[in-house]
Design a protein around this motif. Sequence first.
Motif, mmCIF file in Angstrom:
data_model
loop_
_atom_site.group_PDB
_atom_site.id
_atom_site.type_symbol
_atom_site.label_atom_id
_atom_site.label_comp_id
_atom_site.label_asym_id
_atom_site.label_seq_id
_atom_site.Cartn_x
_atom_site.Cartn_y
_atom_site.Cartn_z
ATOM 1 N N ALA A 42 -44.488 -37.083 -22.912
ATOM 2 C CA ALA A 42 -44.914 -38.422 -23.325
ATOM 3 C C ALA A 42 -44.335 -39.475 -22.400
ATOM 4 C CB ALA A 42 -44.489 -38.698 -24.762
ATOM 5 N N THR A 43 -45.159 -40.445 -22.079
ATOM 6 C CA THR A 43 -44.714 -41.642 -21.360
ATOM 7 C C THR A 43 -44.770 -42.814 -22.327
ATOM 8 O OG1 THR A 43 -45.573 -40.818 -19.252
ATOM 9 C CG2 THR A 43 -45.150 -43.189 -19.411
ATOM 10 N N TYR A 44 -43.659 -43.534 -22.424
ATOM 11 C CA TYR A 44 -43.566 -44.658 -23.362
ATOM 12 C C TYR A 44 -43.760 -45.972 -22.623
ATOM 13 C CZ TYR A 44 -42.048 -41.569 -27.081
ATOM 14 O OH TYR A 44 -42.007 -40.585 -28.042
ATOM 15 N N TYR A 45 -44.478 -46.873 -23.256
ATOM 16 C CA TYR A 45 -44.830 -48.152 -22.651
ATOM 17 C C TYR A 45 -44.189 -49.295 -23.443
ATOM 18 C CZ TYR A 45 -48.333 -45.751 -19.815
ATOM 19 O OH TYR A 45 -48.953 -44.930 -18.908
ATOM 20 N N ASP A 46 -43.774 -50.321 -22.718
ATOM 21 C CA ASP A 46 -43.196 -51.502 -23.343
ATOM 22 C C ASP A 46 -43.214 -52.638 -22.321
ATOM 23 O OD1 ASP A 46 -41.874 -53.233 -25.130
ATOM 24 O OD2 ASP A 46 -40.554 -51.636 -25.853
ATOM 25 N N THR A 47 -42.785 -53.795 -22.745
ATOM 26 C CA THR A 47 -42.684 -54.951 -21.854
ATOM 27 C C THR A 47 -41.324 -54.926 -21.156
ATOM 28 O OG1 THR A 47 -41.760 -56.302 -23.627
ATOM 29 C CG2 THR A 47 -44.161 -56.309 -23.365
ATOM 30 N N PRO A 48 -41.132 -55.733 -20.112
ATOM 31 C CA PRO A 48 -39.828 -55.748 -19.439
ATOM 32 C C PRO A 48 -38.672 -56.108 -20.364
ATOM 33 C CG PRO A 48 -41.483 -56.762 -18.039
ATOM 34 C CD PRO A 48 -42.145 -56.513 -19.364
ATOM 35 N N ASP A 49 -38.929 -56.928 -21.385
ATOM 36 C CA ASP A 49 -37.854 -57.282 -22.316
ATOM 37 C C ASP A 49 -37.849 -56.389 -23.556
ATOM 38 O OD1 ASP A 49 -40.136 -58.187 -23.559
ATOM 39 O OD2 ASP A 49 -39.445 -60.245 -23.848
ATOM 40 N N LEU A 50 -38.592 -55.273 -23.494
ATOM 41 C CA LEU A 50 -38.607 -54.259 -24.563
ATOM 42 C C LEU A 50 -38.930 -54.867 -25.925
ATOM 43 C CD1 LEU A 50 -35.476 -52.091 -23.584
ATOM 44 C CD2 LEU A 50 -37.855 -51.849 -22.837
ATOM 45 N N ARG A 51 -39.890 -55.752 -25.967
ATOM 46 C CA ARG A 51 -40.183 -56.418 -27.239
ATOM 47 C C ARG A 51 -40.819 -55.483 -28.260
ATOM 48 N NH1 ARG A 51 -43.775 -61.470 -25.739
ATOM 49 N NH2 ARG A 51 -41.861 -61.852 -24.561
ATOM 50 N N LEU A 52 -41.503 -54.445 -27.803
ATOM 51 C CA LEU A 52 -42.037 -53.473 -28.758
ATOM 52 C C LEU A 52 -40.898 -52.702 -29.430
ATOM 53 C CD1 LEU A 52 -45.136 -51.981 -26.882
ATOM 54 C CD2 LEU A 52 -45.133 -53.674 -28.716
ATOM 55 N N ALA A 53 -39.988 -52.183 -28.629
ATOM 56 C CA ALA A 53 -38.874 -51.414 -29.194
ATOM 57 C C ALA A 53 -38.027 -52.287 -30.111
ATOM 58 C CB ALA A 53 -38.009 -50.837 -28.069
ATOM 59 N N ARG A 54 -37.797 -53.539 -29.720
ATOM 60 C CA ARG A 54 -36.993 -54.428 -30.553
ATOM 61 C C ARG A 54 -37.698 -54.772 -31.862
ATOM 62 N NH1 ARG A 54 -36.174 -59.276 -28.455
ATOM 63 N NH2 ARG A 54 -37.520 -59.112 -26.612
ATOM 64 N N ALA A 55 -39.029 -54.630 -31.886
ATOM 65 C CA ALA A 55 -39.799 -54.857 -33.110
ATOM 66 C C ALA A 55 -40.047 -53.561 -33.876
ATOM 67 C CB ALA A 55 -41.133 -55.521 -32.767
#
Length: 564
Positions: A42-55
Motif C-alpha cells: 500500500a502507498t499512503y497519500y496525504d498533504t505536506p502538512d499531513l492534514r489527513l492523518a491529523r484528522a
Amino acid sequence: MSSGQLEVERKFEAGPDAVLPDLTAVDGVATVGDVVTHELDATYYDTPDLRLARARVTLRRRTGGTDAGWHLKLPTAVAGSRREVHAPLGPRRSVVPRAVTEPVTGVLRGIRPGPVATLRTTRLVTPLLDAEGRVLAEVASDTVTGTAFAPDADAPSTTTTWRELEVELVDGDEALLDAVTAALTGAGIALSDSPSKLTRVLADRLAELTPAPPRLPAADHGDGGPERGRSGKGGKGGKARKGSKRAEAGRAAPTAAEVVLAAVRTQVRALQTADIGVRTGDPEGVHDLRVACRRLRSILAAFRPVLDRAATEPLRAELQVTGARLSAARDGEVALQHLRAVVDAEPPELVRGPVVARLRSTTVADHEKGRRAAVRALSDRRHLQLLDALDALLTDPPLAEAAGQPAPAVLADAIRRTGKRLRHRTAEAREKAQQEAGEGTGTGRQETVPGSSEAEEHALHEVRKAAKRVRYTAEVAAPLLGTPAEALVACTKQVQDVLGEAQDTVVARAVCTRLAAAATGAGEDTFTYGRLHALEEWRAERADQAFWALEPSLRAAVRAAAQA
C-alpha cells in the motif's frame, strides 16, 4: 464508481512470539477457519502538512488481498468504528480518484495529496465462525514494514517494522468483539494505543507538526481577577466549595488557556468529523455538524477573557452562517418524522385522505433536497475558509489576559456570566408571558406561564439558546469544578430538551400548513392537517409549562456551579 462500508475493529500489540489463544472458548464462536495468507502493498497519500492523518483519515492505494483498490478510511462519531470508501485501482497510480477525495474536501481544502509512506504487510487471517458457518469476525496477524518518506526530497526515508493484530467484525456484534478482546488481553496481547498503521509510521513527522503549547501572558493575581471569586475580595468567593475539584487541583491546576483550547480542539475535530458525515450521507451528519457549530460559538463567547474576541467574533459569525444554512433541512426532516409518528398513532377515522402517502413523499423529497443543499453549503469557499481559520486559531491562539490564570476560577466566572445572561432571557420570557396573559409584569414568580403567541415562542427560544451556552460552558468546566458543574449540565440538558420540543412544534406547525396548502391544491381532504396543527399547539403549551416548572431548579443549579 465507489462503494462504502462501516468498519468496526480493534488493534492489538503483538510481539514476534505472541500466539493466539483458543478463541473457540469465546461465547458464540463454534470453530476457527483455515488461516489465509495475503501479501499487501500500500502507498499512503496525504498533504505536506499531513492534514489527513491529523484528522484521523487514511487514504491509500493497495494491491494484493481481496480488496485491492483505493481506500479512504474516515472517522465517525461512534467510538471504535470507521467508515471506508473504496474505488477501483484505475490505470494511473499517481492520480487519486475524486471518489476518495470528495468526502474529505473539508480536510484537504484544495491541497492535492501525494505519497507520504508505503506499507508492506504479510497478513495471516483467521476467521471466527458460528455453528452455522457464518463468519462472525476475522483476526488478522500482520507483520508490517513501513517506510515514511521525508518531507525534504534529499533527506532519507525512515523504515519501521512491527507486528500487530486486528480483530474486525463481519457478522458478529460488539458483545463478540468485547469477548474476543478479553480473550486476547487475557493471553497477554494488549490493546494498541496507535489508531492506525500510518500514524505509527509517521509518528515522528506528526510530532513535529503538533502545535507547541501557547505562550501564556503573566497571570494577574491582583484584586478583582477571576481567581479571587465573585466577591473580588478574596473571601468566600475565592475558596473551593464543597463538591468542587478546585482544592484537589491545587498548584497543579491547568491554566484557563489549556482547558479552553482543549475544548475548542475537541469541537473542531467534531466539526470535521460531521463535515465528512454530511458528505458521505450519514443521516446524523447535519445534526452533528450543527451541534459542533453551536458548541464552538458558545465556547468562544463564554471564554472571551481567555481568547481575544477581536479574533473569535468573526469565527462565531461564520459558524452561525454555516449552522443557519443547514438548519432548514434538518428541522424540516425532524418535523416530518414526528408528524409521521403522530399519524401512525391516530385512529384511522381521523386520518382522511392520502395523508400518509403525502408525508412519505414529502420526507423523501425534502431529504434529498436538504442533502444537496448541505453539500453545496459545505463545499462553498466561505465554509472552507472557516475551517482554515479554526485551524489557524489552534495553531496560534489569540490569547487574552485571563489565559494564564488558573482554570477553575476562570471557569466558574464563565458560568456566572453565562448564567446571568440566561437569567435575563428568562425574565424577558416571563414578562412576555405575563403581558400576553394580561397579568402585567409584577414580580413574576408563578411556576407555570402557559402561552403560545409568537412573541412568547421567540422569547422562550432565546431562553433555550442561553441555556445551551450555559450547558456547553459547564461541560468544559465539569472535569475541574466537579459535582456542581455536572449537576448544571444535567439540569440545562433537561431545559434544552423541554424547550427544544417547544421549538420543534413551531417548525411542525409550519410543515402542517405547507402540507395542507399542497393538499388543497390537489383537491384532498385537509381535516387531518388541521388536527395535527392543533395537536402541535397543545404540545407547545405543555412544553412551556414544563419549562416554568423546571426554572427554579435551573436558577439554583447555575448559582451552585458559579460558586464552585
